[in-house]
Design a protein around this motif. Structure first.
Motif, short mmCIF file in Angstrom:
data_model
loop_
_atom_site.label_atom_id
_atom_site.label_comp_id
_atom_site.label_asym_id
_atom_site.label_seq_id
_atom_site.Cartn_x
_atom_site.Cartn_y
_atom_site.Cartn_z
N LYS A 5 0.83 -1.21 0.00
CA LYS A 5 0.00 0.00 0.00
C LYS A 5 0.87 1.26 0.00
CE LYS A 5 -4.22 -1.79 2.13
NZ LYS A 5 -5.19 -1.64 3.26
N ALA A 36 -9.55 7.83 -3.44
CA ALA A 36 -9.60 6.88 -2.31
C ALA A 36 -8.32 6.09 -2.22
CB ALA A 36 -10.80 5.94 -2.48
N ASP A 39 -7.83 4.33 1.45
CA ASP A 39 -9.05 3.80 2.07
C ASP A 39 -9.88 4.90 2.73
OD1 ASP A 39 -8.29 1.21 1.32
OD2 ASP A 39 -7.07 1.00 3.13
N GLY A 40 -9.92 6.07 2.09
CA GLY A 40 -10.74 7.15 2.61
C GLY A 40 -10.05 8.04 3.62
N ASN A 41 -8.83 7.68 4.05
CA ASN A 41 -8.10 8.50 5.00
C ASN A 41 -7.49 9.71 4.29
OD1 ASN A 41 -8.53 6.74 7.23
ND2 ASN A 41 -6.93 5.38 6.41
N ASP A 101 -4.93 -4.31 -7.42
CA ASP A 101 -6.29 -3.79 -7.29
C ASP A 101 -7.24 -4.39 -8.32
OD1 ASP A 101 -5.57 -2.17 -5.21
OD2 ASP A 101 -5.21 -0.40 -6.45
#
Length: 296
Positions: A5, A36, A39-41, A101
């Motif tokens: 990641k 994103a 993960d949205g952070n 992904d």
């Protein structure tokens, strides 16, 4: 955070800045959230600064901020130059990120196989980093195998095959293909790597891995049909330059040692390429084509 990641975030930052040229931190953060990527952070400035340092260390890419516009940009755009390990690593990690992904469609992605020998990659990398000799078992095609101890100087990837450039005990530079290695052992013997030796310079006059004493030549080729576009989008050599362009053909020049690797690459384009000069290279191509015709 998992390494995969983290690498994906490095690649995203690089590709985003390459695509948009300049972005403020706020603009970059907005795109980060839209894509994103974490993960949205949200993208934290402290994380971004750490990523900048890591990108510089891993890829040699410098991300700077314009003090007048407060926009971030890549200041050394040529850092991912052809043939550099940074470019290869960047390309590999980019593909890895996309495929990781896209597991659902992995059956629809066809990759090229890499021949045997990769099990020796880690040992040889260790030898190169620590300047230690390796003892290898090697067998060329059609000959008996042999063993010897060599000084590993560099690695080169060519046409999906790994090659080791090494200096032998009799002070000769030799190329060893990984798929012909039978064994590799790291020794306790060290060697001194010449401070002025640069693998890029060693291979700079060649195409491929054959580095024989073929004399330098100014090679001019004429391309027909779409072949010119293949050479424009993927140059064969850093010396390649387009010297003439018409509706019927385009001419390219190379300052290179025309080894069998280079001539074989030209032949792979079939009737899309014609060697114009020098005369002796044109004659070699004619002889190679004639031998092929005899087989048909």
């Amino acid at each position: 955070m998992k390494a995969a990641k983290t690498f994906r975030q490095y690649i995203w930052i690089i590709n985003t800045l390459r695509a948009y040229k300049e972005l403020t931190f706020e603009e970059l953060s907005q795109k980060w959230a839209t894509d994103a990527i974490a993960d949205g952070n949200p993208l934290q400035r402290s994380s971004f600064n750490r990523h900048r340092d890591a990108i510089l260390s891993m890829f040699g890419i410098i991300i700077e901020c314009d003090k007048k516009t407060y926009k971030y940009y890549i200041s050394n755009k040529d850092s991912l130059s052809d043939g550099s390990i940074e470019r290869w690593l960047f390309s590999t990690l980019t593909v890895h990120g996309v495929l990781s992904d896209s597991a659902a469609v992995k059956e629809r992605v066809v990759l090229e196989d890499v021949p045997a020998g990769l099990e020796y990659l880690d040992t040889i990398f260790t030898a190169i980093k620590t300047n230690r000799r390796v003892h290898i078992g090697y067998q060329k095609f059609g000959t008996e195998g042999y063993e010897k101890t060599v000084c590993p100087y560099a690695l080169k990837l060519f046409h999906q095959r790994w090659y080791l450039l090494a200096r032998t005990a009799d002070d000769q530079m030799r190329i060893y293909a990984f798929d012909r290695l039978k064994n590799v052992t790291l020794t306790d013997e060290s060697f001194v790597m010449p401070a002025d030796f640069l693998p890029q310079e060693y291979f700079s006059e060649y195409f491929g891995v054959l580095t024989d004493k073929t004399p330098m030549a100014h090679v001019v080729v004429r391309t027909y049909g779409n072949t010119a576009n293949y050479l424009r989008t993927l140059p064969l050599h850093h010396s390649q330059c387009e010297i003439a362009t018409t509706e019927q053909y385009a001419d390219f020049a190379f300052d290179i040692r025309p080894t069998a690797d280079f001539l074989g690459q030209l032949l792979s384009h079939g009737d899309g390429i014609e060697v114009l000069e020098p005369a002796h290279v044109r004659q070699r191509m004619r002889e190679m084509i004639a031998r092929n015709l005899k087989r048909y």
